[in-house]
Design a protein around this motif. Structure first.
Motif, PDB file in Angstrom:
ATOM      1  N   GLN A  17       0.939  -1.099  -0.205  1.00 47.00           N
ATOM      2  CA  GLN A  17       0.255   0.133   0.008  1.00 47.00           C
ATOM      3  C   GLN A  17       0.761   1.330  -0.333  1.00 47.00           C
ATOM      4  OE1 GLN A  17      -2.503  -0.032   2.949  1.00 47.00           O
ATOM      5  NE2 GLN A  17      -3.409   2.373   2.983  1.00 47.00           N
ATOM      6  N   LEU A  18       1.582   0.970   1.275  1.00 44.95           N
ATOM      7  CA  LEU A  18       3.173   2.545   0.662  1.00 44.95           C
ATOM      8  C   LEU A  18       3.435   2.782  -0.310  1.00 44.95           C
ATOM      9  CD1 LEU A  18       4.556   1.681   3.944  1.00 44.95           C
ATOM     10  CD2 LEU A  18       3.071   3.816   3.622  1.00 44.95           C
ATOM     11  N   LEU A  19       3.793   1.331  -1.434  1.00 42.76           N
ATOM     12  CA  LEU A  19       4.639   1.459  -2.675  1.00 42.76           C
ATOM     13  C   LEU A  19       3.109   2.268  -3.501  1.00 42.76           C
ATOM     14  CD1 LEU A  19       6.506  -1.597  -3.501  1.00 42.76           C
ATOM     15  CD2 LEU A  19       7.204   0.711  -3.115  1.00 42.76           C
ATOM     16  N   ASP A  20       1.688   2.023  -3.176  1.00 47.11           N
ATOM     17  CA  ASP A  20       1.137   2.625  -4.004  1.00 47.11           C
ATOM     18  C   ASP A  20       0.699   4.386  -3.894  1.00 47.11           C
ATOM     19  OD1 ASP A  20      -1.320   2.781  -5.320  1.00 47.11           O
ATOM     20  OD2 ASP A  20      -2.864   2.160  -3.919  1.00 47.11           O
ATOM     21  N   GLU A  21       0.799   4.466  -2.611  1.00 48.86           N
ATOM     22  CA  GLU A  21       0.232   5.741  -1.765  1.00 48.86           C
ATOM     23  C   GLU A  21       1.633   6.947  -2.238  1.00 48.86           C
ATOM     24  OE1 GLU A  21      -3.959   4.568   1.087  1.00 48.86           O
ATOM     25  OE2 GLU A  21      -1.789   4.787   1.690  1.00 48.86           O
ATOM     26  N   LEU A  22       2.636   6.680  -1.092  1.00 48.79           N
ATOM     27  CA  LEU A  22       3.509   7.730  -1.512  1.00 48.79           C
ATOM     28  C   LEU A  22       3.852   8.195  -2.867  1.00 48.79           C
ATOM     29  CD1 LEU A  22       6.279   5.762   1.469  1.00 48.79           C
ATOM     30  CD2 LEU A  22       4.481   7.914   1.667  1.00 48.79           C
ATOM     31  N   PRO A  23       4.217   6.795  -3.825  1.00 52.63           N
ATOM     32  CA  PRO A  23       4.853   7.828  -5.364  1.00 52.63           C
ATOM     33  C   PRO A  23       3.445   8.873  -5.295  1.00 52.63           C
ATOM     34  CG  PRO A  23       4.486   5.229  -5.494  1.00 52.63           C
ATOM     35  CD  PRO A  23       4.013   5.387  -3.188  1.00 52.63           C
ATOM     36  N   MET A  24       2.623   8.670  -5.325  1.00 50.90           N
ATOM     37  CA  MET A  24       1.834   9.558  -6.170  1.00 50.90           C
ATOM     38  C   MET A  24       1.850  10.897  -5.005  1.00 50.90           C
ATOM     39  SD  MET A  24      -2.181   7.249  -4.555  1.00 50.90           S
ATOM     40  CE  MET A  24      -2.993   8.493  -4.449  1.00 50.90           C
ATOM     41  N   ILE A  25       2.454  11.475  -4.001  1.00 51.99           N
ATOM     42  CA  ILE A  25       3.109  12.179  -3.439  1.00 51.99           C
ATOM     43  C   ILE A  25       4.072  12.705  -4.140  1.00 51.99           C
ATOM     44  CG2 ILE A  25       3.725  13.356  -0.875  1.00 51.99           C
ATOM     45  CD1 ILE A  25       1.232  12.563  -0.335  1.00 51.99           C
ATOM     46  N   TYR A  26       5.491  11.971  -4.987  1.00 53.67           N
ATOM     47  CA  TYR A  26       6.448  12.313  -4.863  1.00 53.67           C
ATOM     48  C   TYR A  26       5.870  12.655  -6.287  1.00 53.67           C
ATOM     49  CZ  TYR A  26       8.005   9.071  -1.397  1.00 53.67           C
ATOM     50  OH  TYR A  26       7.916   8.870  -0.040  1.00 53.67           O
ATOM     51  N   SER A  27       5.026  11.906  -7.227  1.00 53.43           N
ATOM     52  CA  SER A  27       4.196  12.328  -8.558  1.00 53.43           C
ATOM     53  C   SER A  27       3.838  14.148  -8.810  1.00 53.43           C
ATOM     54  CB  SER A  27       3.623  11.300  -9.595  1.00 53.43           C
ATOM     55  OG  SER A  27       2.287  10.912  -8.492  1.00 53.43           O
ATOM     56  N   CYS A  28       3.156  14.267  -7.734  1.00 55.12           N
ATOM     57  CA  CYS A  28       2.664  15.317  -7.691  1.00 55.12           C
ATOM     58  C   CYS A  28       3.172  16.759  -7.576  1.00 55.12           C
ATOM     59  CB  CYS A  28       1.602  15.364  -6.363  1.00 55.12           C
ATOM     60  SG  CYS A  28      -0.624  14.655  -7.055  1.00 55.12           S
ATOM     61  N   CYS A  29       4.382  16.132  -6.608  1.00 51.67           N
ATOM     62  CA  CYS A  29       5.943  16.905  -6.136  1.00 51.67           C
ATOM     63  C   CYS A  29       6.391  17.801  -7.148  1.00 51.67           C
ATOM     64  CB  CYS A  29       6.610  16.734  -4.858  1.00 51.67           C
ATOM     65  SG  CYS A  29       5.923  16.423  -3.366  1.00 51.67           S
ATOM     66  N   LEU A  40      10.178  20.739  -1.923  1.00 47.44           N
ATOM     67  CA  LEU A  40       8.907  19.720  -2.771  1.00 47.44           C
ATOM     68  C   LEU A  40       9.589  18.611  -2.196  1.00 47.44           C
ATOM     69  CD1 LEU A  40       8.766  20.763  -5.641  1.00 47.44           C
ATOM     70  CD2 LEU A  40       6.670  20.733  -4.214  1.00 47.44           C
ATOM     71  N   ILE A  41      10.877  18.822  -1.867  1.00 46.62           N
ATOM     72  CA  ILE A  41      12.137  16.903  -0.909  1.00 46.62           C
ATOM     73  C   ILE A  41      11.807  17.007   0.022  1.00 46.62           C
ATOM     74  CG2 ILE A  41      13.940  16.186  -0.834  1.00 46.62           C
ATOM     75  CD1 ILE A  41      14.629  17.408  -3.973  1.00 46.62           C
ATOM     76  N   THR A  42      11.300  18.404   0.773  1.00 43.44           N
ATOM     77  CA  THR A  42      11.387  18.542   2.033  1.00 43.44           C
ATOM     78  C   THR A  42       9.821  17.996   2.995  1.00 43.44           C
ATOM     79  OG1 THR A  42      13.515  20.250   2.568  1.00 43.44           O
ATOM     80  CG2 THR A  42      11.401  19.617   3.922  1.00 43.44           C
ATOM     81  N   TYR A  43       9.132  19.147   1.805  1.00 39.91           N
ATOM     82  CA  TYR A  43       8.349  17.913   1.783  1.00 39.91           C
ATOM     83  C   TYR A  43       7.710  16.663   1.943  1.00 39.91           C
ATOM     84  CZ  TYR A  43       2.687  18.031   1.487  1.00 39.91           C
ATOM     85  OH  TYR A  43       0.871  17.932   1.417  1.00 39.91           O
ATOM     86  N   SER A  44       7.921  15.452   0.248  1.00 39.26           N
ATOM     87  CA  SER A  44       7.745  14.271   0.679  1.00 39.26           C
ATOM     88  C   SER A  44       8.608  13.648   1.888  1.00 39.26           C
ATOM     89  CB  SER A  44       8.340  14.345  -0.936  1.00 39.26           C
ATOM     90  OG  SER A  44       8.212  15.165  -1.701  1.00 39.26           O
ATOM     91  N   PHE A  45       9.542  14.125   2.373  1.00 45.00           N
ATOM     92  CA  PHE A  45       9.918  13.654   3.518  1.00 45.00           C
ATOM     93  C   PHE A  45       9.374  13.566   4.361  1.00 45.00           C
ATOM     94  CE2 PHE A  45      13.186  13.664   6.690  1.00 45.00           C
ATOM     95  CZ  PHE A  45      14.012  12.378   5.880  1.00 45.00           C
ATOM     96  N   VAL A  46       8.904  15.071   4.593  1.00 46.35           N
ATOM     97  CA  VAL A  46       8.084  15.173   6.161  1.00 46.35           C
ATOM     98  C   VAL A  46       7.077  14.187   5.428  1.00 46.35           C
ATOM     99  CG1 VAL A  46       6.968  16.469   7.598  1.00 46.35           C
ATOM    100  CG2 VAL A  46       9.270  16.857   6.491  1.00 46.35           C
ATOM    101  N   VAL A  47       5.788  14.171   4.765  1.00 48.69           N
ATOM    102  CA  VAL A  47       4.898  13.075   4.095  1.00 48.69           C
ATOM    103  C   VAL A  47       5.181  11.720   4.784  1.00 48.69           C
ATOM    104  CG1 VAL A  47       3.219  12.585   2.936  1.00 48.69           C
ATOM    105  CG2 VAL A  47       3.891  15.480   3.479  1.00 48.69           C
ATOM    106  N   SER A  48       6.610  11.357   3.994  1.00 49.76           N
ATOM    107  CA  SER A  48       6.475   9.850   4.403  1.00 49.76           C
ATOM    108  C   SER A  48       7.335   9.967   5.851  1.00 49.76           C
ATOM    109  CB  SER A  48       7.711   9.373   3.063  1.00 49.76           C
ATOM    110  OG  SER A  48       7.341   9.760   1.957  1.00 49.76           O
TER     111      SER A  48
END
Length: 197
Positions: A19-31, A55-63
C-alpha cells in the motif's frame, strides 16, 4: 509508472507494505508536477533550488509522518493539498496565459474529479454497493466497481494533465504543439520545431 507499479503490487497482495508503494509515489509524482508547472515559463535550463528543496522536504516529512502515523486520512489530505496546488496553477494558465487550452485543462480536471467522486462513493457505500451487486447480472455488477473507475478516470485525467503541461512548456519555447487523436479517440501531443526566420 511508479504509481502504477505500486498500485498493482498493492491490489495484488493487499499488504500494508505494498500500500505504501501505491500511496507514497502519488505524493512524489505530484511534487514533480508542481515543480514542472511552476517552472514552465522560463527559457534557461536552470534549477529552482528553493522550490526543489521545499518539495523534497515536503515529500520526506509526509513520508516519515505517514510511516509512523499509518493514518490514511493524513495521506489523503497531503495528497489533496498537492492536487489543489496543481489545479490552481493549471487554472491560472488556462484562464490568463493560454486561454485556448481551457478545453484540455477543464477536461483533465473533470475526468479526475469524476474518478475522485466515484472513489468516495465506493468508500462510503461499499457494503451497500456490494449487496446490490449480488442482485445484479454479472456484467452490470462489473461496471459498478467504482474503485476500478477511480483508477481509470484518475489515470486518464493525469494523462490529460501531462499533455497540458507539455503543451504549455513547448508553446512557451516557441515550438508548435498540436493535440491529435489516434483512431479519433486517444489524444497525443505532436510537437513541431519552431519556424526558422
Amino acid at each position: 509508472s511508479a504509481v502504477g507499479l505500486g498500485s498493482w503490487c498493492f491490489h495484488m497482495t493487499l499488504k500494508y507494505e505494498m500500500q505504501l508503494l501505491d500511496e507514497l509515489p502519488m505524493i512524489y509524482s505530484c511534487c514533480v508536477f508542481v515543480y514542472c508547472l511552476y517552472e514552465c515559463f522560463k527559457y534557461k535550463n536552470t534549477v529552482n533550488y528553493p522550490l526543489l528543496f521545499l518539495l523534497i522536504t515536503y515529500s520526506f516529512v509526509v513520508s516519515i509522518i505517514y510511516l509512523n502515523l499509518k493514518e490514511p486520512v493524513f495521506h489523503q489530505i497531503m495528497y489533496g493539498t498537492l492536487v489543489s496546488i496543481i489545479v490552481l496553477r493549471s487554472v491560472y494558465i488556462v484562464l490568463w496565459v493560454y486561454p485556448w487550452l481551457r478545453g484540455l485543462g477543464y477536461t483533465s480536471l473533470t475526468v479526475f474529479l469524476m474518478g475522485f467522486f466515484l472513489w468516495n462513493v465506493d468508500n462510503i457505500f461499499c457494503d451497500k454497493l456490494r449487496a446490490l451487486r449480488e442482485k445484479m447480472p454479472p456484467v452490470v455488477g462489473a461496471v459498478t466497481q467504482f474503485h476500478a473507475w477511480w483508477h481509470i478516470l484518475t489515470g486518464l485525467g493525469s494523462y490529460l494533465h501531462i499533455l497540458l503541461s507539455l503543451y504549455t512548456r513547448t508553446l512557451f519555447l516557441k515550438h508548435r504543439p498540436k493535440v491529435k487523436f489516434v483512431f479519433g479517440i486517444w489524444p497525443v501531443l505532436l510537437v513541431e520545431p519552431p519556424k526558422k526566420l
